[in-house]
Write a protein that holds these residues in place. Structure first.
Motif, PDB file in Angstrom:
ATOM      1  N   ASP A  90      -1.904  -7.130   4.818  1.00 48.46           N
ATOM      2  CA  ASP A  90      -1.486  -6.756   6.170  1.00 48.46           C
ATOM      3  C   ASP A  90      -2.629  -6.399   7.102  1.00 48.46           C
ATOM      4  O   ASP A  90      -2.384  -6.040   8.257  1.00 48.46           O
ATOM      5  CB  ASP A  90      -0.515  -5.572   6.091  1.00 48.46           C
ATOM      6  N   GLY A  91      -3.871  -6.463   6.643  1.00 54.12           N
ATOM      7  CA  GLY A  91      -4.985  -6.123   7.511  1.00 54.12           C
ATOM      8  C   GLY A  91      -5.052  -4.633   7.791  1.00 54.12           C
ATOM      9  O   GLY A  91      -4.582  -3.816   7.007  1.00 54.12           O
ATOM     10  N   LEU A  92      -5.635  -4.280   8.944  1.00 54.56           N
ATOM     11  CA  LEU A  92      -5.801  -2.873   9.295  1.00 54.56           C
ATOM     12  C   LEU A  92      -4.465  -2.232   9.628  1.00 54.56           C
ATOM     13  O   LEU A  92      -3.645  -2.821  10.349  1.00 54.56           O
ATOM     14  CB  LEU A  92      -6.740  -2.746  10.496  1.00 54.56           C
ATOM     15  N   GLY A  93      -4.265  -1.034   9.118  1.00 50.58           N
ATOM     16  CA  GLY A  93      -3.014  -0.356   9.393  1.00 50.58           C
ATOM     17  C   GLY A  93      -3.088   1.115   9.063  1.00 50.58           C
ATOM     18  O   GLY A  93      -3.972   1.570   8.330  1.00 50.58           O
ATOM     19  N   ASP A  94      -2.131   1.837   9.591  1.00 49.47           N
ATOM     20  CA  ASP A  94      -2.033   3.283   9.430  1.00 49.47           C
ATOM     21  C   ASP A  94      -0.934   3.557   8.413  1.00 49.47           C
ATOM     22  O   ASP A  94       0.195   3.077   8.577  1.00 49.47           O
ATOM     23  CB  ASP A  94      -1.669   3.901  10.782  1.00 49.47           C
ATOM     24  N   ASN A 123      -2.710  10.842   5.438  1.00 46.56           N
ATOM     25  CA  ASN A 123      -2.734   9.677   6.328  1.00 46.56           C
ATOM     26  C   ASN A 123      -4.012   8.893   6.050  1.00 46.56           C
ATOM     27  O   ASN A 123      -5.067   9.485   5.828  1.00 46.56           O
ATOM     28  CB  ASN A 123      -2.697  10.142   7.776  1.00 46.56           C
ATOM     29  N   ALA A 124      -3.913   7.584   6.065  1.00 47.51           N
ATOM     30  CA  ALA A 124      -5.109   6.778   5.842  1.00 47.51           C
ATOM     31  C   ALA A 124      -5.064   5.527   6.714  1.00 47.51           C
ATOM     32  O   ALA A 124      -3.995   4.906   6.866  1.00 47.51           O
ATOM     33  CB  ALA A 124      -5.230   6.399   4.377  1.00 47.51           C
ATOM     34  N   TYR A 125      -6.211   5.195   7.268  1.00 47.94           N
ATOM     35  CA  TYR A 125      -6.372   3.970   8.051  1.00 47.94           C
ATOM     36  C   TYR A 125      -7.076   2.991   7.137  1.00 47.94           C
ATOM     37  O   TYR A 125      -8.236   3.194   6.767  1.00 47.94           O
ATOM     38  CB  TYR A 125      -7.177   4.264   9.311  1.00 47.94           C
ATOM     39  N   ILE A 126      -6.320   1.954   6.763  1.00 49.77           N
ATOM     40  CA  ILE A 126      -6.710   1.115   5.643  1.00 49.77           C
ATOM     41  C   ILE A 126      -6.781  -0.347   6.049  1.00 49.77           C
ATOM     42  O   ILE A 126      -5.953  -0.831   6.844  1.00 49.77           O
ATOM     43  CB  ILE A 126      -5.688   1.286   4.486  1.00 49.77           C
ATOM     44  N   ILE A 168      -6.152  -3.299  -1.454  1.00 48.21           N
ATOM     45  CA  ILE A 168      -6.864  -2.942  -0.236  1.00 48.21           C
ATOM     46  C   ILE A 168      -8.327  -3.360  -0.335  1.00 48.21           C
ATOM     47  O   ILE A 168      -8.872  -3.480  -1.429  1.00 48.21           O
ATOM     48  CB  ILE A 168      -6.778  -1.429   0.063  1.00 48.21           C
ATOM     49  N   PHE A 169      -8.926  -3.563   0.836  1.00 49.63           N
ATOM     50  CA  PHE A 169     -10.361  -3.810   0.884  1.00 49.63           C
ATOM     51  C   PHE A 169     -11.125  -2.499   0.998  1.00 49.63           C
ATOM     52  O   PHE A 169     -12.226  -2.372   0.471  1.00 49.63           O
ATOM     53  CB  PHE A 169     -10.710  -4.724   2.073  1.00 49.63           C
ATOM     54  N   GLY A 170     -10.521  -1.539   1.703  1.00 55.27           N
ATOM     55  CA  GLY A 170     -11.194  -0.267   1.862  1.00 55.27           C
ATOM     56  C   GLY A 170     -10.406   0.676   2.740  1.00 55.27           C
ATOM     57  O   GLY A 170      -9.471   0.274   3.440  1.00 55.27           O
ATOM     58  N   VAL A 213       0.843  -1.190   0.000  1.00 61.52           N
ATOM     59  CA  VAL A 213       0.000   0.000   0.000  1.00 61.52           C
ATOM     60  C   VAL A 213       0.882   1.245   0.000  1.00 61.52           C
ATOM     61  O   VAL A 213       1.834   1.340   0.767  1.00 61.52           O
ATOM     62  CB  VAL A 213      -0.931   0.017   1.217  1.00 61.52           C
ATOM     63  N   GLN A 214       0.544   2.184  -0.863  1.00 59.05           N
ATOM     64  CA  GLN A 214       1.280   3.444  -0.920  1.00 59.05           C
ATOM     65  C   GLN A 214       0.319   4.613  -1.002  1.00 59.05           C
ATOM     66  O   GLN A 214      -0.748   4.514  -1.615  1.00 59.05           O
ATOM     67  CB  GLN A 214       2.201   3.474  -2.144  1.00 59.05           C
TER      68      GLN A 214
END
Length: 120
Positions: free
Chosen positions: A104-108, A96-99, A28-30, A2-3
């Motif tokens: 990698d699942g949920l991450g900042d 910044n995004a919480y993805i 990503i899922f969202g 993710v970038q």
């Protein structure tokens, strides 16, 4: 991987406008929340605005009424429209995004930053 890639910074005179963009790429899922932060020289990074996946929006008092945060492209691109810019808005602006990423699942996640300079 993710970038987040920001663009749109630059030099503008006081009272002018700029629009920052933040493009999210990768599997990503969202995106749960997208936000903008800024860091001026010698100061701590500060939160500017955020928008959730349900389009709930919040602004720092210092930018309320002048900045507008929005999303497009199924939420994978974020924008920060900055109007009536002031010299005190000069800073490096970070996306910044919480993805929820596929691997990698949920991450900042953070972008690399884009410089905004407002001359008086």
């Amino acid at each position: 991987q993710v970038q987040l890639v920001e663009s749109g910074g630059g030099l503008v005179q006081a009272g002018g406008s700029l629009r920052l963009s933040c493009a999210v790429s990768g599997r990503i899922f969202g995106i749960k929340t997208m936000a903008w932060y800024r860091q001026a020289p010698g100061k701590q990074r500060e939160w500017v605005a955020n928008i959730t996946s349900t389009d709930r929006i919040n602004y720092a008092d210092s930018v309320k009424g002048r900045f507008t945060i929005s999303r497009a492209n199924a939420g994978n691109t974020g924008y920060l429209q900055m109007n009536n810019l002031k010299p005190e808005d000069t800073a490096v602006y970070y996306c910044n995004a919480y993805i929820r990423a596929v691997v990698d699942g949920l991450g900042d996640y953070w972008g690399q930053g884009t410089q905004v300079t407002v001359s008086s």
